[in-house]
Write a protein that holds these residues in place. Sequence first.
Motif, PDB file in Angstrom:
ATOM      1  N   UNK A  51       0.814  -1.223   0.000  1.00  0.00           N
ATOM      2  CA  UNK A  51       0.000   0.000   0.000  1.00  0.00           C
ATOM      3  C   UNK A  51       0.850   1.277   0.000  1.00  0.00           C
ATOM      4  N   UNK A  52       1.990   1.241   0.657  1.00  0.00           N
ATOM      5  CA  UNK A  52       2.685   2.513   0.952  1.00  0.00           C
ATOM      6  C   UNK A  52       3.946   2.800   0.145  1.00  0.00           C
ATOM      7  N   UNK A  53       4.514   1.780  -0.488  1.00  0.00           N
ATOM      8  CA  UNK A  53       5.845   2.010  -1.061  1.00  0.00           C
ATOM      9  C   UNK A  53       5.894   2.944  -2.274  1.00  0.00           C
ATOM     10  N   UNK A  54       4.729   3.271  -2.845  1.00  0.00           N
ATOM     11  CA  UNK A  54       4.735   4.261  -3.917  1.00  0.00           C
ATOM     12  C   UNK A  54       4.657   5.683  -3.378  1.00  0.00           C
ATOM     13  N   UNK A  55       4.473   5.785  -2.080  1.00  0.00           N
ATOM     14  CA  UNK A  55       4.366   7.093  -1.442  1.00  0.00           C
ATOM     15  C   UNK A  55       5.700   7.389  -0.748  1.00  0.00           C
ATOM     16  N   UNK A  56       6.418   8.366  -1.272  1.00  0.00           N
ATOM     17  CA  UNK A  56       7.768   8.669  -0.804  1.00  0.00           C
ATOM     18  C   UNK A  56       7.818   8.862   0.729  1.00  0.00           C
TER      19      UNK A  56
END
Length: 205
Positions: A51-56
Amino acid sequence: VAVLTDIVKPKVAWKHYIAKDGKKFGYRCLSKRDKSKKWRFVGEPAVCCAKLNNDKDQAAQLEFAVLALRYVNADPDTGGYKADADGNIPPIKWEIGWLKLSRSAFKTIGELALEGEETHMFDFTIAKKESNGIGYDYKRKSKNLPLFYSNPELLREVTEEAKQYADGILLSRNLGKAVSDIDMKAVLAGKAAAGKGDVDNTDDL
Ligand SMILES: [Zn+2]
């Protein structure tokens, strides 16, 4: 400061800073990785990374926790001690705590070591970067061993007190809240974690 990596090895873990209500909370990443293979995922990434790894800002990042000694009464500008008119240095006041370091900060400190030296064998200063105020500068204090080594009595006291942290529990505890898979899903859905997880996936370095 001086790190006490001779007493306890640094602990390292992957962590997500998850935003909620305008604040950020540190959670231990649940993905399995292989440290010996540049931390490559073992199997599928866990829900947090999916869920989070595309969000820097919220992507998993490697973080280090290191036991350290802080010179409490050192000059805040220089990190050193001023001798008085007679050439005497005031008695050193110190405390033991831990340093949270990013991957690059940890590397920088390691690079301050001279040849044949280990990371615990010198004092260094930590100061906010002057250029933009983001991040820190780490500078070596001198070529010498840490100041507290110069007094055998002091060295004994420090070693004695530091020993209680040798199990690394203090360091592990500070590498983000460890939650279960179910609790992580709740966190990702914007709900607070219900219970306390028992996943301790920190690594010794
Ligand atoms: Zn993750």
